[in-house]
Write a protein that holds these residues in place. Sequence first.
Motif, mmCIF file in Angstrom:
data_model
loop_
_atom_site.group_PDB
_atom_site.id
_atom_site.type_symbol
_atom_site.label_atom_id
_atom_site.label_comp_id
_atom_site.label_asym_id
_atom_site.label_seq_id
_atom_site.Cartn_x
_atom_site.Cartn_y
_atom_site.Cartn_z
ATOM 1 N N GLU A 143 0.814 -1.212 0.000
ATOM 2 C CA GLU A 143 0.000 0.000 0.000
ATOM 3 C C GLU A 143 0.849 1.264 0.000
ATOM 4 O O GLU A 143 0.364 2.329 -0.415
ATOM 5 N N ARG A 144 2.103 1.171 0.464
ATOM 6 C CA ARG A 144 3.027 2.313 0.469
ATOM 7 C C ARG A 144 4.332 1.876 -0.184
ATOM 8 O O ARG A 144 4.967 0.901 0.241
ATOM 9 N N ILE A 145 4.733 2.596 -1.231
ATOM 10 C CA ILE A 145 5.998 2.336 -1.901
ATOM 11 C C ILE A 145 6.677 3.673 -2.160
ATOM 12 O O ILE A 145 6.112 4.536 -2.836
ATOM 13 N N GLY A 146 7.868 3.853 -1.608
ATOM 14 C CA GLY A 146 8.603 5.087 -1.823
ATOM 15 C C GLY A 146 7.851 6.337 -1.391
ATOM 16 O O GLY A 146 7.971 7.388 -2.018
ATOM 17 N N GLY A 147 7.068 6.237 -0.311
ATOM 18 C CA GLY A 147 6.309 7.383 0.167
ATOM 19 C C GLY A 147 5.027 7.645 -0.599
ATOM 20 O O GLY A 147 4.316 8.616 -0.311
ATOM 21 N N LEU A 148 4.675 6.817 -1.576
ATOM 22 C CA LEU A 148 3.470 6.976 -2.370
ATOM 23 C C LEU A 148 2.426 5.935 -1.976
ATOM 24 O O LEU A 148 2.760 4.833 -1.530
ATOM 25 N N VAL A 170 4.908 -2.207 -9.875
ATOM 26 C CA VAL A 170 5.373 -0.997 -9.181
ATOM 27 C C VAL A 170 6.619 -1.386 -8.406
ATOM 28 O O VAL A 170 6.635 -2.405 -7.707
ATOM 29 N N GLN A 171 7.646 -0.548 -8.492
ATOM 30 C CA GLN A 171 8.929 -0.925 -7.895
ATOM 31 C C GLN A 171 9.689 0.333 -7.472
ATOM 32 O O GLN A 171 9.789 1.302 -8.228
ATOM 33 N N GLU A 172 10.222 0.309 -6.260
ATOM 34 C CA GLU A 172 11.083 1.400 -5.788
ATOM 35 C C GLU A 172 12.502 1.124 -6.260
ATOM 36 O O GLU A 172 13.045 0.038 -6.043
ATOM 37 N N THR A 173 13.096 2.107 -6.925
ATOM 38 C CA THR A 173 14.412 1.945 -7.535
ATOM 39 C C THR A 173 15.309 3.118 -7.134
ATOM 40 O O THR A 173 14.852 4.100 -6.534
#
Length: 402
Positions: A143-148, A170-173
């Motif tokens: 539900e939360r990825i990279g502050g989003l 969706v992926q934090e990079t």
Amino acid sequence: MGLGRKGSGGRRVAVGGRGTARWVLWVMPCVLIAAGLAFDLLTPPSFTGSPLFSAAPLVAAPLYTLWATALTGVLAVLAVFLLHLHHGVGWTAQGLTELATMVTVAGLALLINRVVRRSGERLASARGIAEAAQRAVLPKPAERIGGLQVSAWYEAAQADAFIGGDLYAVQETPYGVRLAVGDVRGKGLGAVEAVAVVLGAFREAAETEPTLEAVAQRLERALVREGARREGLDAVEGFTTCVLGEIPPEAGVLRLLNRGHPEPLLLYGDGELAVLAPAEPALPLGMGDLGGRPGRVQQWAFPAGATLLLYTDGLTEARDRAGAFYDPADRLRGRILPGPQALLGAVSSDVRRHTGGAATDDMALLAVGRPGRRRSERSQVERRRPERRRTVPVVRRGDEAV
């Protein structure tokens, strides 16, 4: 047009209708036995209600448990035997023949019940495997990825299927949160294989490639390799429409690269909406050999309180009974929804109501929201001209912006 609340509208009506029909089926064996008794007692002795008694255990077989089916058969046999005694034909050739027929039908009902139960167990096992495959190929994002804030929703058009030809990721990079939504040509297991190829290539490229153009090129090469090992039409006409996105950390901007995919929507906190159409059309992934421009990255402002909605053409090609297509921009314009999860719940309920629950294509939705209230410094002139302000193209060549 407004959106209904989650769980309301067409979906609730359809579930209610199915529940009523199932309740009628459950009481039908009892109704048949009662109707047979009434028919046999109220008509001359030459008429018999045996067909109604025979139907009762056969109707119970796919619905009831083994013991309940056996009880229904016993009641039907007992009813026939008592009626024969009442009419004085219990030990005649006709009476014994009807009783033997009823016993045979009750035995067949038990056999049918066992076959149906075993098939149901196999189906449950197959569905469990399909759910595991879905979690492996299309895992539910956090539900939360990279502050989003992130929410995803998927529906396969094929009956009893959990995954199809649509994809999301969706992926934090190191370059920020990167995302992809796409639609692979075709359906069935072949499309699922292509989805796995595209997602595997994206997850690797998103971590290492500095630009979205480079990520797209990696996906293009992966699809070319996949097509080379296929036969027939898929070997020459395999392609994937796709939108690649990048949201740098704390930059308040959104970068998109559209390769022949439906335009994403950007919903602002005050109900305004922008259609993020590419400045120039580009061919889908897997069709690079045909030439043409490979597409370019465009940049939009992504303020606090805004939500990005990406979707596949299963949404825009959903039709109502009159043949009218579903228009998400028209349906969402002016709506204020508190985040990605509420947005996808409203859209999924609304499209189900629009189509009457009859999906004809796979559909994937991905919503990404930037938390916080939207800034209010924009002037009224800017509000009247949102597209000019919100569409700020950025063309990248290598690592430098031009």
